[in-house]
Each structure stands twice: as structure tokens, then as C-alpha cells.
Design an enzyme around this catalytic site. Structure first.
Site, PDB file in Angstrom:
ATOM      1  N   ASP A 146       0.704  -1.037   0.072  1.00  0.00           N
ATOM      2  CA  ASP A 146      -0.010  -0.060   0.108  1.00  0.00           C
ATOM      3  C   ASP A 146       0.874   1.257  -0.049  1.00  0.00           C
ATOM      4  O   ASP A 146       2.178   1.222   0.342  1.00  0.00           O
ATOM      5  CB  ASP A 146      -1.088   0.026   1.131  1.00  0.00           C
ATOM      6  N   ASP A 191       1.372   5.244   1.281  1.00  0.00           N
ATOM      7  CA  ASP A 191       0.954   6.204   2.016  1.00  0.00           C
ATOM      8  C   ASP A 191       1.654   7.653   1.460  1.00  0.00           C
ATOM      9  O   ASP A 191       2.654   7.702   1.025  1.00  0.00           O
ATOM     10  CB  ASP A 191       1.611   6.315   3.529  1.00  0.00           C
ATOM     11  N   ASP A 244       9.289   5.994  12.887  1.00  0.00           N
ATOM     12  CA  ASP A 244      10.290   4.701  13.653  1.00  0.00           C
ATOM     13  C   ASP A 244      11.495   4.851  13.002  1.00  0.00           C
ATOM     14  O   ASP A 244      12.693   4.898  13.766  1.00  0.00           O
ATOM     15  CB  ASP A 244       9.428   3.621  13.918  1.00  0.00           C
TER      16      ASP A 244
END
Ligand code: ATP
Ligand code: MG
Length: 466
Positions: free
Chosen positions: A78, A80, A159
Site C-alpha cells: 500500500d 501512503d 520509527d
């Protein structure tokens, strides 16, 4: 030796400085010939979104895991997009755009084409937690705008360095704030900032570290790995639903066996799934259970890597099966009848599991269905098989039964019989039923024979149950 050491320090020094650098510092711009991202791997819809935003005067980039996967030459599952447009501004630009979330609103832009609709998740650059936190603590819709930040801040709150790169499809440039591309080349997974602080902020990052290491085959950087042993217990405070989502991602990563080994190496498996506790603590008696789970996970990884779907209910049913068998067997040896013994064991298994990480209800009912179908595969008399193939979850139950055959827990001839039964027409099915009758024609009373055989056949052999 000393020169080697000095070289290593010299090599590392700039990285350390870079990681700790001011988050508003300029990113490294990486051109196509260095990042080698193949534009064919891009989602056309994601490109449409960045393009539309840029046309409207905003900054827009593909970001996060998609850039990591593109740089690895993998097709991302996917996409983003990150932008400096606010969610309202984003929403106005697209026809099918929905605002999601409350405190941190993001926009889902949906595209309908052939096959499944594709959702591109568009988020506005976010401020660092330290800055945003003050505003959030004061509770706040009014202050919500203040949680948006610069691209540099947005990068710093991600992260891992390899998850904090921004790709602009129109210029084919990667903006890299934290040395992600260098870490990609070194095959290193490195937390941005002070790892212990970042794990305290969000303990789930420890599970993400293990998942990404398994998926990419990268090593965790020493400083990123070190605090995990001590901080692993913080996962106990994470809400169960979030933990469940993350474990599911880990199991569905296509590298589940490697990831589970990674959890064990990091000392993180305790309390997540009781099953993981006891198979990964490698008691000698858990060999049968281990074989079953290993096969199930390898099977899941294969399916995911070849683009097939996997049901979470099925996966959890396999993971908890060894536990269930043990409970079922214990109930039977207490003299309980076979089917009630199984149902009671299902309740126990699920209850024990829920003391760690609660499995969502919708998956729980799939698991129960798959499990309760198992003894029915052995009842090949009368109308039973004809009825069984009509059940809506038959395929899952059948696949599960085949796994049991593959580990020798169930006679493989039964698996073959069912494979033939579903492949043939009604005449063939009648013949297969007759073949069973013939097999047992030396018994004059089939009902009596069935009763004698049932506990033995339905309760699995020692090795798989332990
Ligand atoms: P996957 O391939 O599993 O989707 P991903 O990196 O895209 O991997 P997501 O959970 O989709 O993972 O998150 C998208 C991005 O958001 C990440 O790449 C990372 O930059 C950021 N992110 C997600 N979760 C966290 C977290 N717990 N802490 C900090 N940053 C996070
Ligand atoms: Mg993602």
C-alpha cells in the site's frame, strides 16, 4: 585491528551526528541513479494523488514503508502520501476522499478500478510528539492545528531511518532526513533518535523492529536492539487491540516464521500468545506442536509471498491447535465424550489465550468453526460428508485438515479421500462412500465400530498433542 576499529568509528560518526541532528536540518536529496527506484512499481493512483496536490501548490510525497519497499525493489502493498496540505484542503481536491480519525485526522482517497478499490492514505506532516504532546494533553480540538508540523518534524517522529524517506514521483528524488538510504545499503534497521526513549513512547515499535528485520533480512543496529531486552515488558501496557493488530501484521508479513524466531531472540514472545511461549521455549516435548505450527506458518508465508489471501482466523486456529489438542486430550482422558470434550477444550484454549492478547471476536468464530469441523472429517458415513461439504467454511476446515495429514497427526488417506470426494461428481462421491463401507465390511455393525474407533481417531496421537 586498531585501524579497523578507527575506520568503523569514522564510518559511524557522521551517522550518529546525523541521527541526532536537529530535526529541521536539511534532508539529503538522492537522485534516481543513486536510489534506483523503478517507477513501474509505483501505484498510478498514488502518483495521481501527489500530482494533484502539487498542482494545487502543496508539497506531496510518497512516504514510509512504500519508499522502503520501492528502494528494495519490492512492489509495496500500500501507498501512503505525506503533504503540507491540511486534511480539509486534501479532501477538497478529491472526489472520493474521506476524513478518518479524530485527533490526528488523515484522508483516505479511494480509487475504483479493475479488481479491489485502492485506498491512498494521505497524512499531513505531523509535529514531533514532544511539541504536539503539550497541546494534546490540554485536550484539544481547538489546538488540533498545532499538531501539524514541518516535513523535518514529520520525519523525526517516524520509527526507523528506512521508514522515513520521502519520494517525489515527479522529480524522482528521494528526500532522506536520517540516513535511511545509507542504512538500506548497510542492511541495517536503525531507530531514529534515542531508541530507549522511542520504545518508551510507543512499545509497539519493538515488535515493528522484529517484523521489519524479518521482512527485509536486515540486522538491527546494536543501539536499536540493546534496550529491547529491558523494555520488552512495556508491551504489557499496550491496549490489547493494538497488540493484536501488530501481531497480525507480523504473522501476515510473509516472513512469519523468521519473525517469530526474531521475537524469541529479542525475548519478546512472552505473554503475546501462550502458544509462542511454549513452542519457542523449546521444551523437548513440544516437537510435534512445533512441526505443526512450523508447517502452518510456512504454508502461510508461501501463500502471502505468492499474492494469495490468508484468513487470520485460519492462522490463529493453526497456532492454537497444539494447545487445543492438549486440552481436548486431557478432557477425553477424564472420561468426557468426544465432541463435548472438544468444545470444552476450545473454550479453555481461547480463555487462556485471552489472558495474553485477545483475539478479535470475528476471528474467534472462524477458529471455532474450523476446529469443530475436524472430527467431522472422520465421520465418513451416511449423509455426514455430503452435509459437511455444504458448510460455508468447508474450504478452511479442509485446508486445516490437510495440514494435520501433512504432519502425520491424521491418516493422510483420509485427506486424500476428501480431496477425491470434492473433485468428483455425485456418482463418484457415492462410489467413494461405498469404498469406505467396503473397507469396513468385515464389521457387521458399523455404528458399534464407529463408537469404538471415535475416541482414538478423533483424539490425535501423543506426539502432536504434547
Ligand atoms: P508495512 O509494509 O507493514 O505497511 P509500513 O512501514 O508502511 O510497513 P505502517 O504501519 O503502514 O508501516 O506505517 C507507515 C509509516 O508510518 C511507517 O513507515 C513509519 O514511518 C510510520 N509509523 C508507523 N507506525 C509507527 C510507530 N509506531 N512509530 C513511529 N512511526 C510509525
Ligand atoms: Mg504501510
Amino acid at each position: 585491528m586498531i585501524t579497523k576499529f578507527i575506520k568503523r568509528i569514522l564510518r559511524r560518526d557522521p551517522m550518529v551526528k546525523h541521527t541526532q541532528s536537529n530535526h529541521s536540518g536539511a534532508p539529503k536529496r538522492i537522485a534516481k541513479k543513486a536510489h534506483r527506484i523503478d517507477p513501474h512499481l509505483l501505484s498510478k493512483n498514488a502518483v495521481k494523488v501527489t500530482h494533484t496536490l502539487q498542482q494545487a501548490g502543496y508539497e506531496a510525497f510518497i512516504v514510509g514503508g512504500a519508499v522502503r519497499d520501492l528502494a528494495l525493489g519490492i512492489s509495496p502493498k500500500d501507498f501512503d502520501v505525506a503533504t503540507n496540505a491540511t486534511p480539509d484542503q486534501v479532501q477538497r481536491l478529491f472526489r472520493k476522499a474521506r476524513l478518518i480519525g479524530r485527533r490526528f485526522q488523515i484522508v483516505h482517497v479511494t480509487f475504483f478500478g479493475k479488481g479491489h478499490p485502492e485506498i491512498i492514505e494521505v497524512s499531513t506532516f505531523r509535529a514531533l510528539l514532544d511539541n504536539a504532546g503539550d497541546h494534546v494533553a490540554e485536550s484539544g480540538r481547538i489546538l488540533r492545528d498545532n499538531v501539524w508540523g514541518s516535513q523535518g518534524e514529520d520525519a523525526a517522529r517516524r520509527d526507523f531511518t528506512i521508514n522515513a524517506m520521502y519520494y517525489d514521483p515527479s522529480t524522482e528524488t528521494v528526500l532522506d532526513y536520517h540516513g535511511g538510504m545509507a542504512d538500506m545499503q548497510k542492511k541495517t534497521l536503525r531507530m531514529i533518535g534515542d531508541p530507549a526513549k522511542r520504545y518508551r513512547e510507543d512499545p509497539v515499535r519493538m515488535l515493528r523492529a522484529v517484523r521489519f528485520a524479518a521482512k527485509t533480512g536486515f540486522e538491527l543496529d546494536g543501539a536499536t536492539r540493546a534496550p529491547i531486552a529491558k523494555l520488552g515488558k512495556l508491551l504489557n501496557d499496550v491496549p490489547s487491540a493494538r497488540l493484536f493488530d501488530e501481531i497480525l501484521k507480523l504473522l501476515m508479513s510473509g516472513y512469519s516464521w523468521a519473525a517469530i524466531q526474531g521475537l524469541k531472540d529479542a525475548g519478546l514472545h512472552h505473554g503475546l500468545l501462550p502458544l509462542l511461549d511454549h513452542i519457542l521455549d523449546t521444551g523437548a516435548d513440544s516437537k510435534g506442536a512445533n512441526d505443526f505450527v512450523k508447517l502452518a506458518l510456512a504454508n502461510t508465508d508461501d501463500r502471502i509471498q505468492s499474492g494469495k489471501s490468508v484468513s487470520a482466523g485460519f492462522l490463529f486456529a493453526t497456532l492454537l491447535w497444539p494447545d487445543l489438542l492438549k486440552n481436548w486430550k486431557a478432557n477425553s482422558s477424564k472420561g468426557m465424550a468426544n465432541i463435548p470434550a472438544l468444545h470444552d477444550a476450545m473454550d479453555d484454549t481461547i480463555a487462556t489465550q485471552s489472558s495474553g492478547m485477545t483475539i478479535q471476536r470475528r476471528f474467534e468464530s472462524d477458529m471455532r468453526e474450523i476446529w469443530s469441523m475436524q472430527p467431522r472429517f472422520e465421520r465418513r458415513v451416511g449423509r455426514y460428508p455430503y452435509r459437511l461439504i455444504e458448510s460455508p467454511r468447508f474450504r478452511a476446515g479442509y485446508d486445516f485438515m490437510l495440514l494435520r495429514c501433512a504432519t502425520g497427526e491424521l491418516n493422510p488417506a483420509i485427506g486424500q479421500w476428501w480431496t477425491d470426494f470434492i473433485a468428483t461428481d455425485s456418482t463418484g462421491q457415492d462410489e467413494l462412500m461405498a469404498s469406505i463401507k467396503n473397507e469396513s465390511s468385515n464389521s457387521s455393525n458399523p455404528a458399534k465400530r464407529r463408537r469404538r474407533r471415535k475416541p482414538k481417531a478423533a483424539v490425535p496421537p501423543e506426539s502432536a498433542a504434547s
